[in-house]
Design a protein around this motif. Sequence first.
Motif, PDB file in Angstrom:
ATOM      1  N   ASP A   8      34.054  44.151  41.347  1.00 43.96           N
ATOM      2  CA  ASP A   8      33.184  43.054  42.083  1.00 43.96           C
ATOM      3  C   ASP A   8      33.313  41.615  41.599  1.00 43.96           C
ATOM      4  O   ASP A   8      32.372  40.834  41.934  1.00 43.96           O
ATOM      5  CB  ASP A   8      31.606  43.443  41.781  1.00 43.96           C
ATOM      6  N   ALA A   9      34.100  41.477  40.433  1.00 49.15           N
ATOM      7  CA  ALA A   9      34.431  39.999  40.016  1.00 49.15           C
ATOM      8  C   ALA A   9      35.707  39.736  39.673  1.00 49.15           C
ATOM      9  O   ALA A   9      36.429  40.868  39.131  1.00 49.15           O
ATOM     10  CB  ALA A   9      33.645  40.063  38.786  1.00 49.15           C
ATOM     11  N   ILE A  10      36.378  38.719  40.027  1.00 51.72           N
ATOM     12  CA  ILE A  10      37.947  38.427  39.555  1.00 51.72           C
ATOM     13  C   ILE A  10      37.726  37.232  38.680  1.00 51.72           C
ATOM     14  O   ILE A  10      36.933  36.145  38.874  1.00 51.72           O
ATOM     15  CB  ILE A  10      38.382  38.026  40.738  1.00 51.72           C
ATOM     16  N   PHE A  11      38.506  37.289  37.558  1.00 48.37           N
ATOM     17  CA  PHE A  11      38.654  35.972  36.723  1.00 48.37           C
ATOM     18  C   PHE A  11      40.087  35.513  37.033  1.00 48.37           C
ATOM     19  O   PHE A  11      41.090  36.422  36.691  1.00 48.37           O
ATOM     20  CB  PHE A  11      38.885  36.406  35.414  1.00 48.37           C
ATOM     21  N   PHE A  12      40.264  34.511  37.780  1.00 45.68           N
ATOM     22  CA  PHE A  12      41.561  33.854  38.150  1.00 45.68           C
ATOM     23  C   PHE A  12      42.203  32.877  36.714  1.00 45.68           C
ATOM     24  O   PHE A  12      41.248  31.985  36.341  1.00 45.68           O
ATOM     25  CB  PHE A  12      41.319  32.775  39.363  1.00 45.68           C
ATOM     26  N   VAL A  13      43.213  32.934  36.729  1.00 47.41           N
ATOM     27  CA  VAL A  13      44.102  32.286  35.694  1.00 47.41           C
ATOM     28  C   VAL A  13      45.322  31.897  36.259  1.00 47.41           C
ATOM     29  O   VAL A  13      46.022  32.512  36.636  1.00 47.41           O
ATOM     30  CB  VAL A  13      44.316  33.256  34.497  1.00 47.41           C
ATOM     31  N   GLY A  14      45.380  30.423  36.339  1.00 47.30           N
ATOM     32  CA  GLY A  14      46.518  29.911  36.890  1.00 47.30           C
ATOM     33  C   GLY A  14      47.664  29.733  35.815  1.00 47.30           C
ATOM     34  O   GLY A  14      47.456  29.349  34.641  1.00 47.30           O
ATOM     35  N   VAL A  15      48.750  30.361  36.054  1.00 46.52           N
ATOM     36  CA  VAL A  15      49.812  30.380  35.197  1.00 46.52           C
ATOM     37  C   VAL A  15      51.109  29.794  35.592  1.00 46.52           C
ATOM     38  O   VAL A  15      52.214  30.543  35.739  1.00 46.52           O
ATOM     39  CB  VAL A  15      50.108  31.793  34.521  1.00 46.52           C
ATOM     40  N   SER A  16      50.985  28.719  36.000  1.00 46.20           N
ATOM     41  CA  SER A  16      52.388  27.735  36.528  1.00 46.20           C
ATOM     42  C   SER A  16      52.676  28.242  37.832  1.00 46.20           C
ATOM     43  O   SER A  16      52.273  27.690  38.738  1.00 46.20           O
ATOM     44  CB  SER A  16      53.477  28.134  35.584  1.00 46.20           C
ATOM     45  N   ARG A  17      53.555  29.204  38.190  1.00 52.37           N
ATOM     46  CA  ARG A  17      54.146  29.423  39.440  1.00 52.37           C
ATOM     47  C   ARG A  17      53.416  30.518  40.348  1.00 52.37           C
ATOM     48  O   ARG A  17      53.570  30.637  41.368  1.00 52.37           O
ATOM     49  CB  ARG A  17      55.552  29.807  39.438  1.00 52.37           C
ATOM     50  N   TYR A  18      52.176  31.126  39.716  1.00 46.69           N
ATOM     51  CA  TYR A  18      51.370  32.190  40.343  1.00 46.69           C
ATOM     52  C   TYR A  18      50.169  32.166  39.734  1.00 46.69           C
ATOM     53  O   TYR A  18      49.864  31.443  38.477  1.00 46.69           O
ATOM     54  CB  TYR A  18      51.926  33.499  40.324  1.00 46.69           C
ATOM     55  N   ILE A  19      49.188  32.925  40.191  1.00 44.21           N
ATOM     56  CA  ILE A  19      47.775  33.014  39.664  1.00 44.21           C
ATOM     57  C   ILE A  19      47.633  34.528  39.426  1.00 44.21           C
ATOM     58  O   ILE A  19      48.110  35.402  39.883  1.00 44.21           O
ATOM     59  CB  ILE A  19      46.865  32.925  40.720  1.00 44.21           C
ATOM     60  N   GLN A  20      47.161  34.877  38.109  1.00 40.27           N
ATOM     61  CA  GLN A  20      46.741  36.101  37.659  1.00 40.27           C
ATOM     62  C   GLN A  20      45.238  36.258  38.179  1.00 40.27           C
ATOM     63  O   GLN A  20      44.522  35.213  38.093  1.00 40.27           O
ATOM     64  CB  GLN A  20      46.786  36.357  35.974  1.00 40.27           C
TER      65      GLN A  20
END
Length: 164
Positions: free
Chosen positions: A119-131
């Motif tokens: 029920d939760a996502i931690f978005f992490v931007g890592v240059s060419r894509y998102i984790q």
Amino acid sequence: MTSSILFSGNAFSLADGKGRFVIPLEMRKQVKLGSGNENRLVTSFHGKHPCATGFGTIFRQQQEDAITARAIAAMNRGEDYDEDGEREKLFPLMDDVNFDDGGRFFLPDDLKDVSGITDAIFFVGVSRYIQMWNPAAYEASESGHELLKAKCRRFLAEREASGK
């Protein structure tokens, strides 16, 4: 211009009552730019970390171009390179997901299962894509940055304290 499509930053998203998550605004702008100005997010599973990934449709073509370039370089060195094997590792895992103008989208159930996202996502931007991580999984990961792990710990503690 594809070279300007870079993801950075981080944010949390809680699933709404329908089970949708929201792509953070700045990341959403980059996804849309990387998808020909369409609201399309390509999702996949990370090969090294227990998280989902997301990117614009142009990144899929960049992956194909990279495989072709590696094949040509291997051929020029007189080495074998399994182009089809590389494609078979990447492309079947990619799914196009539409999102609305507010950034709301459904993460595919199978991808949620394998990445441990509930029920939760931690978005992490890592240059060419998102984790896209389960916050507890990021906090426990060996590869995560200490600052972001602390952010996840705080997020999880606040959720627990609020009873959610």
